[in-house]
Design a protein around this motif. Sequence first.
Motif, PDB file in Angstrom:
ATOM      1  N   PRO A  81       0.836  -1.218   0.000  1.00  0.00           N
ATOM      2  CA  PRO A  81       0.000   0.000   0.000  1.00  0.00           C
ATOM      3  C   PRO A  81       0.862   1.255   0.000  1.00  0.00           C
ATOM      4  N   ALA A  82       0.221   2.379  -0.267  1.00  0.00           N
ATOM      5  CA  ALA A  82       0.959   3.630  -0.457  1.00  0.00           C
ATOM      6  C   ALA A  82       1.733   4.037   0.789  1.00  0.00           C
ATOM      7  N   THR A  83       1.121   3.901   1.978  1.00  0.00           N
ATOM      8  CA  THR A  83       1.788   4.336   3.207  1.00  0.00           C
ATOM      9  C   THR A  83       3.045   3.518   3.457  1.00  0.00           C
ATOM     10  N   ARG A  84       2.917   2.208   3.381  1.00  0.00           N
ATOM     11  CA  ARG A  84       4.085   1.352   3.585  1.00  0.00           C
ATOM     12  C   ARG A  84       5.118   1.555   2.478  1.00  0.00           C
ATOM     13  N   ALA A  85       4.650   1.824   1.263  1.00  0.00           N
ATOM     14  CA  ALA A  85       5.581   2.041   0.158  1.00  0.00           C
ATOM     15  C   ALA A  85       6.414   3.293   0.379  1.00  0.00           C
ATOM     16  N   ARG A  86       5.769   4.355   0.885  1.00  0.00           N
ATOM     17  CA  ARG A  86       6.527   5.572   1.151  1.00  0.00           C
ATOM     18  C   ARG A  86       7.563   5.348   2.248  1.00  0.00           C
ATOM     19  N   THR A  87       7.167   4.612   3.280  1.00  0.00           N
ATOM     20  CA  THR A  87       8.112   4.316   4.352  1.00  0.00           C
ATOM     21  C   THR A  87       9.286   3.486   3.837  1.00  0.00           C
ATOM     22  N   ALA A  88       8.976   2.482   3.031  1.00  0.00           N
ATOM     23  CA  ALA A  88      10.044   1.649   2.468  1.00  0.00           C
ATOM     24  C   ALA A  88      10.939   2.462   1.545  1.00  0.00           C
ATOM     25  N   SER A  89      10.345   3.358   0.770  1.00  0.00           N
ATOM     26  CA  SER A  89      11.132   4.191  -0.137  1.00  0.00           C
ATOM     27  C   SER A  89      12.095   5.075   0.643  1.00  0.00           C
ATOM     28  N   THR A  90      11.586   5.686   1.716  1.00  0.00           N
ATOM     29  CA  THR A  90      12.453   6.542   2.521  1.00  0.00           C
ATOM     30  C   THR A  90      13.567   5.741   3.177  1.00  0.00           C
ATOM     31  N   ALA A  91      13.239   4.567   3.689  1.00  0.00           N
ATOM     32  CA  ALA A  91      14.259   3.735   4.327  1.00  0.00           C
ATOM     33  C   ALA A  91      15.336   3.319   3.327  1.00  0.00           C
ATOM     34  N   GLY A  92      14.905   2.906   2.125  1.00  0.00           N
ATOM     35  CA  GLY A  92      15.888   2.547   1.108  1.00  0.00           C
ATOM     36  C   GLY A  92      16.750   3.722   0.692  1.00  0.00           C
ATOM     37  N   GLY A  93      16.131   4.906   0.576  1.00  0.00           N
ATOM     38  CA  GLY A  93      16.917   6.089   0.237  1.00  0.00           C
ATOM     39  C   GLY A  93      17.936   6.430   1.303  1.00  0.00           C
ATOM     40  N   LEU A  94      17.549   6.287   2.564  1.00  0.00           N
ATOM     41  CA  LEU A  94      18.493   6.546   3.645  1.00  0.00           C
ATOM     42  C   LEU A  94      19.652   5.557   3.623  1.00  0.00           C
ATOM     43  N   VAL A  95      19.375   4.314   3.294  1.00  0.00           N
ATOM     44  CA  VAL A  95      20.457   3.327   3.195  1.00  0.00           C
ATOM     45  C   VAL A  95      21.421   3.705   2.074  1.00  0.00           C
ATOM     46  N   MET A  96      20.876   4.078   0.922  1.00  0.00           N
ATOM     47  CA  MET A  96      21.744   4.464  -0.194  1.00  0.00           C
ATOM     48  C   MET A  96      22.531   5.727   0.141  1.00  0.00           C
ATOM     49  N   LEU A  97      21.886   6.685   0.792  1.00  0.00           N
ATOM     50  CA  LEU A  97      22.593   7.890   1.202  1.00  0.00           C
ATOM     51  C   LEU A  97      23.687   7.566   2.203  1.00  0.00           C
ATOM     52  N   GLY A  98      23.400   6.642   3.129  1.00  0.00           N
ATOM     53  CA  GLY A  98      24.392   6.300   4.141  1.00  0.00           C
ATOM     54  C   GLY A  98      25.617   5.611   3.563  1.00  0.00           C
ATOM     55  N   ILE A  99      25.431   4.639   2.683  1.00  0.00           N
ATOM     56  CA  ILE A  99      26.597   3.929   2.145  1.00  0.00           C
ATOM     57  C   ILE A  99      27.383   4.814   1.186  1.00  0.00           C
ATOM     58  N   GLN A 100      26.705   5.678   0.445  1.00  0.00           N
ATOM     59  CA  GLN A 100      27.413   6.593  -0.447  1.00  0.00           C
ATOM     60  C   GLN A 100      28.233   7.601   0.349  1.00  0.00           C
ATOM     61  N   SER A 101      27.620   8.226   1.362  1.00  0.00           N
ATOM     62  CA  SER A 101      28.330   9.219   2.162  1.00  0.00           C
ATOM     63  C   SER A 101      29.452   8.569   2.955  1.00  0.00           C
ATOM     64  N   GLY A 102      29.206   7.368   3.470  1.00  0.00           N
ATOM     65  CA  GLY A 102      30.257   6.684   4.216  1.00  0.00           C
ATOM     66  C   GLY A 102      31.457   6.354   3.344  1.00  0.00           C
ATOM     67  N   PHE A 103      31.202   5.890   2.115  1.00  0.00           N
ATOM     68  CA  PHE A 103      32.320   5.605   1.216  1.00  0.00           C
ATOM     69  C   PHE A 103      33.149   6.857   0.935  1.00  0.00           C
ATOM     70  N   LEU A 104      32.477   7.950   0.598  1.00  0.00           N
ATOM     71  CA  LEU A 104      33.201   9.174   0.264  1.00  0.00           C
ATOM     72  C   LEU A 104      33.970   9.706   1.471  1.00  0.00           C
ATOM     73  N   LEU A 105      33.385   9.600   2.660  1.00  0.00           N
ATOM     74  CA  LEU A 105      34.064  10.101   3.848  1.00  0.00           C
ATOM     75  C   LEU A 105      35.339   9.311   4.124  1.00  0.00           C
ATOM     76  N   PHE A 106      35.229   8.009   4.192  1.00  0.00           N
ATOM     77  CA  PHE A 106      36.394   7.201   4.549  1.00  0.00           C
ATOM     78  C   PHE A 106      37.405   7.105   3.406  1.00  0.00           C
ATOM     79  N   ALA A 107      36.972   7.395   2.181  1.00  0.00           N
ATOM     80  CA  ALA A 107      37.921   7.400   1.067  1.00  0.00           C
ATOM     81  C   ALA A 107      38.852   8.601   1.115  1.00  0.00           C
TER      82      ALA A 107
END
Length: 873
Positions: A500-526
């Motif tokens: 459903p839309a509500t759960r989809a938005r929550t999942a979308s935000t969670a996935g985006g945060l994961v992608m943001l976290g691994i991207q920012s973490g890579f650039l920081l430690f690099a």
Amino acid sequence: MRARPGTWHAARQWLSRARWRDDALGLLWIALFAAAYLSPAVKDGVGFGPADLGRGLSLLTRLVPAVPLHNGINGDTITQGVPWNTLDWQLVHHHELPLWNALSGTGIPQLLNFESAPLALPTLVGYLAPLGASFLVTVAVKLLLAGSGAYLCCRVLGARPLAAAFGGTTFMLSGAFSGWLGWSVSGPVALGGWILAGVVLCYRSRAHVREVVLLAAAVAFSLYAGFPESYVLLAIGLGTVLVVTAVARVVAARGLAGLHPIGVVRVGAGVVAGGAFAAPLLLPGVSVLRHSARNGKFAATGLPLHAAVLLFAQGYDGLPTAGSYWFGPVNYYETAAYVGVVALACAGVAVLVCWRRPVVVGLGVAALVGLLVVYDLGAGAPVQHLLADAGLSAVALQRMQSVLELVVAVLSGLGLEVVLERWRERRVRRALGGGVAVLAVVLAALWSRVGDARAPVVTATTPAVAVLESLRRSSLLWPSASLVVLAVLLALAGACRRWPATRARTASTAGGLVMLGIQSGFLLFAGVGINSYAHDAYPVTPAVSAVRSAVGSSLLGLDGANTTCDGGAASGAYCGVRYWTGIGLYPEMNLPYGIDELAVHDPTIPQAYFDAWPVPDAAQVSPVGLNLFAPSVDSVALARLYGVSYVLAGPGRPAPAGMRPVATVAGETLYEVPGSGRFTFGGAGRVSQASGGRRAGAQVLAVSHPGDARYVVEVRVARPATLTMRVTDVPGWHATADGAALVIRRAPGDLMRVVVPAGTATVVLHYWPGGLTDGLALAAATAVVLASWAVLAARPAAPHAPWWRRWHAPWWRRWPGAAGTLAPWHSPPDLARLTWARLTRPCPERPSPTRARSTRARSTRCSSSTSAPSTRS
């Protein structure tokens, strides 16, 4: 116990309803990662730059025993960037405009040096900090400008705060930009995101002049940031984006109706106004650049294709830091261009899914152009030679990597927005899956080449092959893990596409945060461990203190046996005046110590400065184009020609005839040159107090230096006499005798002289470039025009309206037909709603059948947005 209404609970409710909450969190993310990137300063000291490398360059500052270097190739930061920043800070805090550098050689322009950037926005903020932390603050402001600019650009192009934070962090911590932080190369590019965002806002809006002011300020501060090469490279990258986007709009509209003339005029007005604001630097500075030794030709070749692997894996060829080893084909800082595999995958999604959006076409073509400019395609580097034939032979084209990273970062932010908004569409998942597959193939190829790790030149310090292979394997771990995470997220998206839309938005935000976290973490430690820090960038050793005490404000010459080249300059070897032998302080590093050396390392050294050196075959003309002047002063005649009062000779050098030894410091001998001074009557002879000066009827009584760009000479002149002034002859110097202007003529050594009338008591020499006055007038006139535009573009709303609403409604809205022509793209209320509010809870552009129920449920909320005119680029 119940909480009273109106206290903390009410504040939390107000914060939850605030429109700027998500943007504040996005910008806070960028600021936190900028602080984390500079966090080693908390432990190692607030002095940004390889102080350990700088101390080891000179016998006067060298530690015994020597300590291992943290970064052995980041030299220009400590030998140029920090000294110029120090001089700027000192002059400003002495209430002077940083116009002239009197401590390098016989003087060199400071403001018109461009790279010193005394009026750049990061430098202006750095003036507010203590001297020791000023350069660190400057670097921090560069990071924040880069991150916030890319963030704003992604936002105005339609990305939500999470995706915009992804793009901003990607550009701010990308390899080339963060690697060049200590150099002025990064200054103009840091404003690239602000310029692009200003262009978009100017084109869309017609209600306010503030968008034009934003664009003008971004362009002006980019120009004030220095490094003309970056101007050219930024113009190529952003110019490609704008031109291709305009062409794509014309093609999509099948005519010029796709372009709105008022928007184009506003963009042009913003760019022109920015150039006018920077006129105080540009008008007098163009002449200095034209006559500088740096204005030469270089090898028109890009980076080898092997260097492109650093786009995917940081450290694949090692690192230039302690504990690692750099074995790449070129200097590390010329090749580091990592942006992360997550960003590359998202950028691919933006191109594959949104290829019909003109701005995405422009960004994609600009990325392709950047790759062609940076990397050599073989067969004689055709693209680079084409640009060299077009007049860009003096530009290091490989430094366009920072602009390429900006374009990729904006594309990645837009691509992440597509993934978050439309992840349940099959073509979006296919685009992301295709990008992951391609990147997996690239990483597999890199893994297969681990065994080929070899150093191009084997020396005594070269590690074993097993060590080099280990460095390559470790560099591939994070990119490979990132791809695994992306693959897992992609599989989960396919499995959860019917939520459903509500759960989809929550999942979308969670996935985006994961992608943001691994991207920012890579650039920081690099990149966090690449830079060096110190508690004191230029510690005063006993040797430096002894030299400074003996020399005072006099000019110090160096005798390092680098007299001639014996034909070596023709082969491109460093020799003669372009070679520093380690005697004294490295040129420009003498600035923080306040010691005036006859040595310069500055891109704006006039070529005439080299040509005037009277020793034959001393690398006056050299194919290497090194803008370093450190001649060997081994005779009294040379010393007196340039006004050198002391000479520091290297160990074992014979005592120059006629000089008197003063002291021995760190194995170097300090000599005094009798009868030599900066201002003398006559030619290159002795000071005016000598018999020759008295017979000439002219005498120098006293010399004062009240300002860095001003000399006051007290004289006694019985009859007209020639005063030789050992200051570099560049346009902008003015001389007066008791207030009457004197004509300045060139003296031997690229110096100056004037004929002083009889009876003169005071000769004043001051530096004020002619174009500077015109530039200030042009900048002031531009400010008046913009202010007048803002007033004329508004009219009273109502007689009794509040004061903050009394001026609105541009007068051109009353034109017949204006609203119907310009409303689709030039409606600020729609822009504000679609850009800053709608994306917090975005509506799908093309709802898929699986989302029909959620679309119907959100139809009421989306009705206002879908009925509004489109403002997408």
